[in-house]
Scaffold this motif. Structure first.
Motif, short mmCIF file in Angstrom:
data_model
loop_
_atom_site.label_atom_id
_atom_site.label_comp_id
_atom_site.label_asym_id
_atom_site.label_seq_id
_atom_site.Cartn_x
_atom_site.Cartn_y
_atom_site.Cartn_z
N ARG A 1 8.45 0.99 88.03
CA ARG A 1 7.02 0.67 87.94
C ARG A 1 6.40 1.41 86.75
O ARG A 1 5.58 0.85 86.03
CB ARG A 1 6.32 1.05 89.23
N GLY A 2 6.80 2.64 86.53
CA GLY A 2 6.30 3.40 85.39
C GLY A 2 6.67 2.77 84.06
O GLY A 2 5.85 2.71 83.15
N PHE A 3 7.89 2.27 83.94
CA PHE A 3 8.30 1.56 82.72
C PHE A 3 7.49 0.29 82.53
O PHE A 3 7.07 -0.02 81.42
CB PHE A 3 9.79 1.21 82.76
N ARG A 4 7.29 -0.48 83.60
CA ARG A 4 6.55 -1.74 83.49
C ARG A 4 5.11 -1.52 83.06
O ARG A 4 4.52 -2.36 82.38
CB ARG A 4 6.58 -2.50 84.81
N HIS A 5 4.50 -0.43 83.49
CA HIS A 5 3.08 -0.18 83.21
C HIS A 5 2.87 0.84 82.10
O HIS A 5 1.75 1.33 81.92
CB HIS A 5 2.38 0.29 84.50
N CYS A 6 3.89 1.11 81.33
CA CYS A 6 3.81 2.07 80.23
C CYS A 6 2.86 1.54 79.15
O CYS A 6 2.88 0.36 78.82
CB CYS A 6 5.21 2.31 79.66
N ALA A 7 2.04 2.43 78.59
CA ALA A 7 1.06 2.03 77.58
C ALA A 7 1.69 1.71 76.23
O ALA A 7 1.09 1.01 75.42
CB ALA A 7 0.02 3.13 77.41
N VAL A 8 2.88 2.22 75.99
CA VAL A 8 3.58 1.95 74.73
C VAL A 8 4.82 1.10 75.02
O VAL A 8 5.31 1.07 76.14
CB VAL A 8 3.98 3.27 74.02
N PRO A 9 5.33 0.37 74.02
CA PRO A 9 6.52 -0.45 74.26
C PRO A 9 7.72 0.39 74.69
O PRO A 9 7.94 1.49 74.18
CB PRO A 9 6.79 -1.10 72.90
N ALA B 1 29.00 -1.23 78.36
CA ALA B 1 28.78 -2.13 79.49
C ALA B 1 27.35 -2.02 80.01
O ALA B 1 26.81 -0.94 80.15
CB ALA B 1 29.76 -1.82 80.61
N ALA B 2 26.75 -3.17 80.30
CA ALA B 2 25.43 -3.25 80.91
C ALA B 2 25.56 -4.20 82.10
O ALA B 2 25.55 -5.41 81.93
CB ALA B 2 24.41 -3.76 79.92
N ILE B 3 25.71 -3.63 83.26
CA ILE B 3 25.94 -4.43 84.46
C ILE B 3 24.72 -4.36 85.36
O ILE B 3 24.22 -3.29 85.65
CB ILE B 3 27.21 -3.95 85.20
N GLY B 4 24.24 -5.51 85.80
CA GLY B 4 23.07 -5.56 86.67
C GLY B 4 21.79 -5.65 85.86
O GLY B 4 21.81 -5.68 84.64
N ALA B 5 20.68 -5.71 86.55
CA ALA B 5 19.38 -5.84 85.89
C ALA B 5 19.00 -4.53 85.19
O ALA B 5 18.76 -4.51 84.00
CB ALA B 5 18.31 -6.22 86.90
N GLY B 6 18.99 -3.44 85.91
CA GLY B 6 18.76 -2.13 85.34
C GLY B 6 17.53 -2.02 84.49
O GLY B 6 16.55 -2.74 84.66
N LEU B 7 17.54 -1.10 83.54
CA LEU B 7 16.38 -0.83 82.72
C LEU B 7 16.05 -1.96 81.75
O LEU B 7 14.90 -2.11 81.35
CB LEU B 7 16.59 0.47 81.95
N ALA C 1 15.72 -4.96 82.36
CA ALA C 1 14.80 -5.88 83.02
C ALA C 1 13.34 -5.44 82.89
O ALA C 1 12.44 -6.27 82.95
CB ALA C 1 15.17 -6.03 84.49
N VAL C 2 13.09 -4.15 82.72
CA VAL C 2 11.72 -3.66 82.62
C VAL C 2 11.38 -3.19 81.21
O VAL C 2 10.32 -2.62 80.99
CB VAL C 2 11.46 -2.53 83.64
N SER C 3 12.26 -3.46 80.25
CA SER C 3 12.03 -3.06 78.86
C SER C 3 11.30 -4.15 78.11
O SER C 3 11.44 -5.34 78.40
CB SER C 3 13.36 -2.77 78.16
N ASP C 4 10.53 -3.75 77.11
CA ASP C 4 9.87 -4.71 76.24
C ASP C 4 10.82 -5.22 75.16
O ASP C 4 10.76 -6.37 74.75
CB ASP C 4 8.65 -4.07 75.58
N ILE C 5 11.70 -4.34 74.70
CA ILE C 5 12.66 -4.67 73.65
C ILE C 5 14.03 -4.13 74.05
O ILE C 5 14.14 -2.99 74.48
CB ILE C 5 12.24 -4.05 72.29
N VAL C 6 15.06 -4.96 73.90
CA VAL C 6 16.43 -4.52 74.17
C VAL C 6 17.23 -4.66 72.88
O VAL C 6 17.25 -5.72 72.28
CB VAL C 6 17.09 -5.35 75.30
N ILE C 7 17.86 -3.58 72.46
CA ILE C 7 18.70 -3.59 71.27
C ILE C 7 20.14 -3.41 71.73
O ILE C 7 20.45 -2.44 72.42
CB ILE C 7 18.30 -2.46 70.30
#
Length: 58
Positions: A16-24, A32-38, A40-46
């Motif tokens: 919830r803190g990541f989703r409502h963060c004031a900055v991107p 490996a990236a398995i599952g939704a994890g972070l 899913a709540v990130s603005d940008i994924v590299i």
């Protein structure tokens, strides 16, 4: 502190803190990236060239 009646509370509050963060929120994946994890709540994924999701690990 862990709530015995709700052990997943800390995880939900962190997401919830990541989703409502004031900055991107930028999430970098290397390996490996398995599952939704972070991601899913990130603005940008590299993703690196070595990144693999659960679908590509089959």
């Amino acid at each position: 502190m862990v709530d015995i009646d709700d052990p997943c509370r800390a995880t939900r509050e962190a997401f919830r803190g990541f989703r409502h963060c004031a900055v991107p929120v930028i999430f970098a994946v290397n390996g490996a990236a398995i599952g939704a994890g972070l991601a899913a709540v990130s603005d940008i994924v590299i993703a690196s060239d070595t990144m693999a999701t659960s679908k590509s690990c089959d």
